[in-house]
Design an enzyme around this catalytic site. Structure first.
Site, PDB file in Angstrom:
ATOM      1  N   CYS A   2     -30.307  31.959  -7.580  1.00 21.19           N
ATOM      2  CA  CYS A   2     -29.572  32.123  -8.816  1.00 21.19           C
ATOM      3  C   CYS A   2     -28.563  31.002  -8.990  1.00 21.19           C
ATOM      4  O   CYS A   2     -28.535  30.045  -8.243  1.00 21.19           O
ATOM      5  CB  CYS A   2     -28.849  33.469  -8.814  1.00 21.19           C
ATOM      6  N   GLY A  76     -29.296  32.672  -3.385  1.00 20.71           N
ATOM      7  CA  GLY A  76     -30.066  32.433  -2.173  1.00 20.71           C
ATOM      8  C   GLY A  76     -30.938  33.606  -1.807  1.00 20.71           C
ATOM      9  O   GLY A  76     -31.243  34.468  -2.637  1.00 20.71           O
TER      10      GLY A  76
END
Length: 609
Positions: A2, A76
């Site tokens: 993200c 992540g």
């Protein structure tokens, strides 16, 4: 995977929602699947979501847990989240989602900041603890995921990309030290500094804690790459067994996703090994072919597509190829410059950009890659001298010289003359710095010798110290930046099995003979993959790296490069313009590119002197 954003009013001033929304939308490409903002007084957090695990809205961020105490924005993947989830459930925790984000929050609630030592993955996150009035931020061990920040007397702000922070700077000015290190020493990534004055980065393996009441900020290292000395003398068979098991498990963990997974495939040993192992596991679990993407060079002497084709055929993969020509390169270059945010040292970064764009077009949001294999398994030629110095200290010079003669017979890159050349260049800081001064006399003033030059000289007598230097500071961080920016520009998550921290520690701990043997580099990997891939790949002698058709592209682009360099106010400030333009044709091609890259970056981001 993200994009994250945040701002803290250090004097208690409220954060406006428009600020966080603007920062968050600046990285919409990193997260096309959702957007979230949280504002609480002087704390603002923002998130853009690329849904990979738990595709439902349950995985939306900012996410709050711990009975409302903790909120996180996270970029992540925690690959071992299933194992951690089971451990936390056994401790009495209850989960309401299937996401790794909730596992992260719950792990922090259970173990506090020490939770990051239990994570196997890549991450960059900021966790707001309401009870203690703290913001806890962390970046993964090797810095795969970025965390940029700035701090002044009024604000602390952070983000996944530099562009989110630029509107908060009083002016966009170049970091002259970073600029000179790049031009002179090809150092594209500082440990904490960026090319923008005032914007910093949290180093890999570090945590940052901000006290929201006092404004006190503390940065601490939580991970140190360690060597297991007990493995220094294990035999070849045990080394292969340990390495094979660790690499297979690293690949297995990185196939966890609720979306299609594929692989970058150059045709080299590292990417071919990852793709081969992944294809077998993926096809067994997903019951569909595994996809690979290859960038083919139009320059025949560095095109690896024939090797990639053998891997594809052997593993029955779906194969997507891109073959960018000069016009494609010239057309895409402004987008690559904009995506990278900082200067980059060669056109090969553009080739990687085309791979990531193809992955998005083919609907493959997760790609495995072979990044890290060279640094961990002695794949670069500059490691030869340090390797043989280590061998001499262990086995004596007579035995080492015999091994060198044997190696040079099997590998032309390991000739005695070449090894001695690398030894002289890297072990003597003065020799290296003299060479830099001679090649860059067009600069108005050379800086004092870079710390990195001394570090190389100090580490060149110890192969493990040299690897550690390149993994943590001088080489790998830049490669990780290029890959993250190229991939996320196209909403692609890349995963790197060779950088599973367990595998990195094992690889560095293995005896040198497991990595360089009889002229073969990465010997333990070759032995591990023997019988699993065609011998033409396993025992391939030539190595290209991930290269662009530079000779062809440079020849056609040189006029544009010279024009950009000539028009750069930033270069005029650090160079003698008349001498630079007079000498430009005689400067080596990659230095020409670095100067051009600075000019492109200056123009794209409106950077001042």
């Amino acid at each position: 995977m993200c994009g994250i954003a945040g701002a803290i009013g250090l004097n208690g001033q409220a954060v406006e929602s428009q600020l966080i929304e603007r920062m968050t939308r600046a990285v919409a490409h990193r997260g096309p699947d959702g957007e979230g903002v949280l504002i609480e007084g002087n704390v603002g957090l923002g998130h853009r979501r690329l849904a990979i695990v738990d595709l439902s809205t349950d995985g939306a961020q900012p996410m709050t847990a711990g009975q409302g105490r903790y909120t996180v924005v996270f970029n992540g993947e925690i690959y071992n989240y299933l194992e951690l989830r089971a451990e936390l459930q056994a401790l009495g925790h209850i989960f309401t989602t299937r996401s790794d984000t909730e596992v992260l929050l719950t792990a922090y609630a259970q173990w506090g900041p020490a939770c990051v030592r239990r994570f196997n993955g890549m991450w960059s996150f900021a966790l707001y603890d309401r009870a203690s009035k703290r913001l806890f931020c962390s970046r993964d061990r090797f810095g795969k995921k970025p965390f940029y920040y700035l701090r002044d007397n009024s604000w602390f702000a952070f983000g996944s990309e530099i562009r989110q922070l630029l509107p908060l700077l009083p002016a966009r000015r170049a970091n002259t030290q970073a600029l000179l290190k790049f031009i002179v020493g090809n150092l594209a990534e500082g440990l904490e500094q960026t090319f923008f004055e005032g914007v910093r980065k949290l180093p890999g393996g570090h945590n940052l804690t901000l006290d929201l009441q006092s404004g006190e900020m503390r940065i601490e290292r939580y991970y140190e790459l360690t060597i297991d000395r007990s493995l220094a003398n294990i035999d070849s068979e045990e080394a292969v067994q340990r390495f094979s098991a660790a690499l297979s498990d690293a690949v297995r963990l990185r196939l966890r996703a609720d979306v299609p997974v594929g692989s970058c495939l150059s045709g080299g040993l590292d990417s071919s090994s990852v793709a081969t192992l992944a294809a077998g596991l993926y096809q067994q679990e997903a019951q569909r072919p595994f996809a690979a993407i290859t960038a083919c060079s139009e320059q025949g002497d560095n095109d690896e597509s024939d090797y990639a084709a053998q891997v594809v055929k052997h593993n029955h993969m779906l194969w997507h190829k891109v073959r960018p020509g000069y016009d494609d390169f010239a057309s895409a270059l402004p987008s690559v410059v904009e995506a990278q945010e900082e200067p980059f040292p060669s056109p090969s970064i553009a080739m990687q950009y085309f791979v990531m764009r193809c992955a998005r077009e083919q609907g493959i949001p997760v790609l495995l890659d072979g990044q890290g294999g060279d640094e961990t398994l002695l794949g670069y030629e500059r490691y030869f001298a340090a390797h043989y110095l280590n061998q001499a200290s262990s086995h004596g010079w007579l035995r080492t010289l015999a091994a060198m003669r044997e190696s040079s017979a099997n590998n032309a890159m390991m000739s005695m003359h070449r090894v001695l050349g690398y030894f002289a260049y890297f072990t003597s800081a003065r020799v290296r710095w003299y060479n830099y001064r001679r090649r860059h006399s067009y600069l108005r003033a050379l800086p004092e010798m870079f710390d990195e030059v001394r570090m190389y000289a100090d580490a060149s007598g110890d192969i493990q110290a040299l690897q550690k230097l390149e993994i943590e500071r001088t080489n790998l961080p830049a490669l990780l930046r290029y890959e993250d920016k190229n991939a996320m520009r196209h909403s692609i998550e890349t995963r790197l099995p060779f950088l599973d921290y367990r595998l990195v520690e094992l690889s560095l701990s293995l005896p040198g003979s497991a990595k360089i043997s009889k002229g073969w580099t990465k010997h333990v990997l070759r032995q591990s993959m023997a019988g699993k891939m065609p011998d033409s790949i396993v025992w391939r002698r030539n190595k290209f790296g991930f290269e662009a058709p530079e000779r062809l592209w440079f020849a056609r682009h040189r006029a544009a490069m010279l024009e950009a360099v000539q028009g750069s106010a930033l270069l005029a400030a650090v160079c003698r313009p008349e001498q630079l333009l007079r000498d430009f044709g005689g400067i080596d091609a990659l230095t020409q590119w670095r100067l051009y890259s600075v000019a492109c970056w200056e123009r794209a981001f409106e950077v001042g002197v």
